[in-house]
Design a protein around this motif. Structure first.
Motif, PDB file in Angstrom:
ATOM      1  N   ARG A 231       0.854  -1.179   0.000  1.00  0.00           N
ATOM      2  CA  ARG A 231       0.000   0.000   0.000  1.00  0.00           C
ATOM      3  C   ARG A 231       0.893   1.233   0.000  1.00  0.00           C
ATOM      4  O   ARG A 231       1.835   1.338   0.781  1.00  0.00           O
ATOM      5  CB  ARG A 231      -0.907  -0.009   1.219  1.00  0.00           C
ATOM      6  CG  ARG A 231      -2.030   1.020   1.145  1.00  0.00           C
ATOM      7  CD  ARG A 231      -3.224   0.590   1.962  1.00  0.00           C
ATOM      8  NE  ARG A 231      -4.297   1.579   1.923  1.00  0.00           N
ATOM      9  CZ  ARG A 231      -5.208   1.647   0.950  1.00  0.00           C
ATOM     10  NH1 ARG A 231      -5.160   0.786  -0.045  1.00  0.00           N
ATOM     11  NH2 ARG A 231      -6.164   2.565   0.995  1.00  0.00           N
ATOM     12  N   ASP A 273     -13.196  16.240  -4.091  1.00  0.00           N
ATOM     13  CA  ASP A 273     -12.686  14.862  -4.083  1.00  0.00           C
ATOM     14  C   ASP A 273     -11.820  14.545  -2.869  1.00  0.00           C
ATOM     15  O   ASP A 273     -11.465  13.380  -2.647  1.00  0.00           O
ATOM     16  CB  ASP A 273     -11.856  14.607  -5.348  1.00  0.00           C
ATOM     17  CG  ASP A 273     -12.668  14.757  -6.623  1.00  0.00           C
ATOM     18  OD1 ASP A 273     -13.860  14.388  -6.602  1.00  0.00           O
ATOM     19  OD2 ASP A 273     -12.115  15.251  -7.617  1.00  0.00           O
ATOM     20  N   ASP A 275     -10.412  13.603   0.631  1.00  0.00           N
ATOM     21  CA  ASP A 275     -10.835  12.828   1.802  1.00  0.00           C
ATOM     22  C   ASP A 275     -10.106  13.253   3.068  1.00  0.00           C
ATOM     23  O   ASP A 275     -10.645  13.145   4.169  1.00  0.00           O
ATOM     24  CB  ASP A 275     -10.581  11.336   1.554  1.00  0.00           C
ATOM     25  CG  ASP A 275     -11.369  10.809   0.368  1.00  0.00           C
ATOM     26  OD1 ASP A 275     -12.596  10.990   0.350  1.00  0.00           O
ATOM     27  OD2 ASP A 275     -10.744  10.241  -0.552  1.00  0.00           O
ATOM     28  N   GLN A 344      -2.588   8.188   6.507  1.00  0.00           N
ATOM     29  CA  GLN A 344      -4.027   8.063   6.271  1.00  0.00           C
ATOM     30  C   GLN A 344      -4.314   7.290   4.987  1.00  0.00           C
ATOM     31  O   GLN A 344      -5.171   6.398   4.953  1.00  0.00           O
ATOM     32  CB  GLN A 344      -4.669   9.455   6.197  1.00  0.00           C
ATOM     33  CG  GLN A 344      -4.775  10.181   7.523  1.00  0.00           C
ATOM     34  CD  GLN A 344      -5.892   9.656   8.407  1.00  0.00           C
ATOM     35  OE1 GLN A 344      -6.682   8.810   8.006  1.00  0.00           O
ATOM     36  NE2 GLN A 344      -5.960  10.161   9.632  1.00  0.00           N
ATOM     37  N   GLY A 347      -3.720   3.620   5.369  1.00  0.00           N
ATOM     38  CA  GLY A 347      -4.492   2.955   6.406  1.00  0.00           C
ATOM     39  C   GLY A 347      -3.730   2.706   7.684  1.00  0.00           C
ATOM     40  O   GLY A 347      -4.007   1.746   8.408  1.00  0.00           O
ATOM     41  N   GLN A 353      -8.005   7.088  11.972  1.00  0.00           N
ATOM     42  CA  GLN A 353      -8.085   6.737  10.567  1.00  0.00           C
ATOM     43  C   GLN A 353      -9.396   7.229   9.944  1.00  0.00           C
ATOM     44  O   GLN A 353     -10.482   6.985  10.464  1.00  0.00           O
ATOM     45  CB  GLN A 353      -7.978   5.224  10.382  1.00  0.00           C
ATOM     46  CG  GLN A 353      -8.051   4.759   8.939  1.00  0.00           C
ATOM     47  CD  GLN A 353      -6.872   5.244   8.105  1.00  0.00           C
ATOM     48  OE1 GLN A 353      -5.712   5.092   8.502  1.00  0.00           O
ATOM     49  NE2 GLN A 353      -7.163   5.837   6.962  1.00  0.00           N
ATOM     50  N   ASP A 355     -12.159   6.859   7.263  1.00  0.00           N
ATOM     51  CA  ASP A 355     -12.678   5.740   6.489  1.00  0.00           C
ATOM     52  C   ASP A 355     -12.510   5.973   4.989  1.00  0.00           C
ATOM     53  O   ASP A 355     -12.834   7.051   4.472  1.00  0.00           O
ATOM     54  CB  ASP A 355     -14.164   5.522   6.788  1.00  0.00           C
ATOM     55  CG  ASP A 355     -14.419   5.018   8.198  1.00  0.00           C
ATOM     56  OD1 ASP A 355     -13.461   4.487   8.813  1.00  0.00           O
ATOM     57  OD2 ASP A 355     -15.554   5.157   8.688  1.00  0.00           O
ATOM     58  N   ASN A 356     -12.003   4.951   4.316  1.00  0.00           N
ATOM     59  CA  ASN A 356     -11.894   4.964   2.846  1.00  0.00           C
ATOM     60  C   ASN A 356     -11.145   6.181   2.315  1.00  0.00           C
ATOM     61  O   ASN A 356     -11.496   6.746   1.277  1.00  0.00           O
ATOM     62  CB  ASN A 356     -13.287   4.899   2.210  1.00  0.00           C
ATOM     63  CG  ASN A 356     -14.060   3.673   2.649  1.00  0.00           C
ATOM     64  OD1 ASN A 356     -13.536   2.558   2.631  1.00  0.00           O
ATOM     65  ND2 ASN A 356     -15.313   3.872   3.059  1.00  0.00           N
ATOM     66  N   ALA A 357     -10.118   6.606   3.043  1.00  0.00           N
ATOM     67  CA  ALA A 357      -9.320   7.749   2.586  1.00  0.00           C
ATOM     68  C   ALA A 357      -8.593   7.394   1.294  1.00  0.00           C
ATOM     69  O   ALA A 357      -7.752   6.497   1.273  1.00  0.00           O
ATOM     70  CB  ALA A 357      -8.325   8.158   3.659  1.00  0.00           C
ATOM     71  N   ARG A 358      -8.906   8.100   0.220  1.00  0.00           N
ATOM     72  CA  ARG A 358      -8.336   7.789  -1.091  1.00  0.00           C
ATOM     73  C   ARG A 358      -7.505   8.941  -1.655  1.00  0.00           C
ATOM     74  O   ARG A 358      -6.449   8.722  -2.236  1.00  0.00           O
ATOM     75  CB  ARG A 358      -9.459   7.429  -2.062  1.00  0.00           C
ATOM     76  CG  ARG A 358      -8.984   7.145  -3.480  1.00  0.00           C
ATOM     77  CD  ARG A 358     -10.102   6.642  -4.374  1.00  0.00           C
ATOM     78  NE  ARG A 358      -9.685   6.671  -5.776  1.00  0.00           N
ATOM     79  CZ  ARG A 358      -9.895   7.698  -6.596  1.00  0.00           C
ATOM     80  NH1 ARG A 358     -10.543   8.765  -6.155  1.00  0.00           N
ATOM     81  NH2 ARG A 358      -9.483   7.658  -7.842  1.00  0.00           N
ATOM     82  N   GLU A 382      -2.672   9.943  -3.874  1.00  0.00           N
ATOM     83  CA  GLU A 382      -3.761   8.989  -4.037  1.00  0.00           C
ATOM     84  C   GLU A 382      -3.377   7.630  -3.455  1.00  0.00           C
ATOM     85  O   GLU A 382      -2.272   7.139  -3.696  1.00  0.00           O
ATOM     86  CB  GLU A 382      -4.092   8.830  -5.518  1.00  0.00           C
ATOM     87  CG  GLU A 382      -5.209   7.852  -5.813  1.00  0.00           C
ATOM     88  CD  GLU A 382      -5.475   7.713  -7.296  1.00  0.00           C
ATOM     89  OE1 GLU A 382      -6.641   7.591  -7.679  1.00  0.00           O
ATOM     90  OE2 GLU A 382      -4.495   7.754  -8.077  1.00  0.00           O
TER      91      GLU A 382
END
Length: 385
Positions: A231, A273, A275, A344, A347, A353, A355-358, A382
């Motif tokens: 990741r 967009d 996060d 972040q 993950g 954290q 959630d679903n940080a993109r 990203e």
């Protein structure tokens, strides 16, 4: 035509623990080296894998980047040293991305940090640059608090802000800090605490002024293929402006206003967009100025934005607690936000954290030449595997 994204990612991040009162014998070299080791461990790499190195520090003197590289046992093809404080992380990241893309280096470690005890801090603010020594010290104005108090007064009038609005931002960041084991100030902070704190320079109180700490932050930058299967935080783009107003502006707008369109257009994303965002927060007013310049809040809408999005933590702003609660380790100020955003997106942020940080946004700001910060940059990253 510019590429919409790079093929370079941040694949590791580390922070040498921040402390308000460093142990006797602590040196700048030690905290920088510790951050480097932590970042390499996070990336599952060794010093032998590194062929590019960048460092930013106000207190590494008399050593330089090459001295620190030698002490760390690094043999390099690419080397840089940045002296631009809060903007140094973005500047070095921009250069490192280009170095990896061009083949000048394959794995680059960037580190920033300082030893900031009381004596060192007072000496630095008194000798920050020639303008400080010649024009501010004779007025008995050590440090930037008075300058940014004037800017805050101006912003309050222009945006319809009150001290309570700034307090809501500081309280929200302290709530994030409570979830960050690395933050120096984690105890609860209420709006009443903020408003009743001792005044430093009207309208700035104790909790408006960033606390100096000792520590360091580091990231590992490499080509995507080097990080395959792990990741990572892909660097979409970095945009910057330096000396954008020739030190003649009112300080309410930073160089980010000049490069925001370029940032978004190059990456193919927009403010909606985002996060998670880490903006340089030496003062609440400057965090808000950058959020405005980057298009996350429109002029005249700041009070509602703070109450409805920042105070509620609907928008994840400075999830480490920012410098206002985690502390400002000298030149590590900008790198701290980059490390937090990378964590972040990978993950790794624990209880805080998102959630679903993109998509993450990081901004850097700093270097008071005569009036306000002359350096500003921002990076979009990203989450990727």
């Amino acid at each position: 035509m510019r590429k919409t994204t790079s093929d370079v990612s941040v694949m590791g991040a580390g922070e040498s623990p921040y402390t308000r009162h460093p142990a006797s014998g602590t040196t700048t070299e030690q905290v920088l080296a510790d951050a480097v080791r932590r970042a390499l461990s996070d990336a599952n790499l060794q010093t032998a894998d590194v062929d590019g190195f960048g460092v930013s520090s106000f207190t590494l003197d008399p050593d330089h980047a090459i001295d620190l590289a030698w002490r760390l046992g690094l043999r390099l093809r690419w080397l840089t040293q940045d002296t631009n404080g809060g903007a140094s992380a973005g500047t070095m990241l921009q250069h490192a991305v280009r170095a990896v893309e061009s083949g000048d280096a394959s794995v680059v470690v960037l580190v920033a940090g300082d030893l900031m005890d009381r004596e060192v801090h007072l000496k630095m603010v008194a000798e920050y640059n020639r303008a400080t020594a010649d024009h501010l010290v004779p007025l008995d104005m050590l440090g930037p608090n008075a300058l940014f108090a004037l800017l805050t007064q101006r912003q309050m009038a222009a945006e319809g802000l009150t001290r309570s609005d700034y307090g809501r931002l500081a309280v929200a960041q302290r709530s994030w800090a409570a979830l960050n084991p690395g933050a120096v100030y984690r105890e609860p902070l209420t709006l009443d605490d903020y408003l009743n704190a001792p005044m430093v320079a009207e309208p700035l109180g104790r909790y408006d002024c960033v606390p100096p700490v000792t520590g360091a932050d580091a990231v590992v930058v490499a080509a995507d293929e080097r990080a395959t299967g792990t990741r990572r935080a892909r660097v979409l783009t970095v945009s910057a402006r330096y000396n954008s107003d020739d030190q003649a502006g009112d300080g309410l707008s930073t160089g980010l206003a000049d490069c925001a369109s370029e940032l978004w257009d190059t990456a193919g994303h927009g403010p909606a967009d985002i996060d998670v965002v880490s903006v340089y927060d030496d003062y609440p007013a400057m965090a808000l100025a950058q959020l405005k310049d980057l298009g996350l809040v429109a002029g005249g809408e700041m009070p509602a934005f703070i109450a409805e999005r920042v105070a509620t933590r609907e928008l994840a702003v400075n999830t480490s607690g920012g410098q206002l609660s985690a502390g400002q380790a000298g030149s590590a100020g900008g790198m701290h936000g980059l490390v937090e955003t990378v964590r972040q997106l990978r993950g790794q942020a624990g209880q805080r954290q998102v959630d679903n940080a993109r998509i993450g946004l990081v901004s850097g700001y700093g270097m008071v030449l005569y009036r306000y910060g002359a350096c500003a940059n921002a990076a979009l990253l990203e989450a990727a595997v």
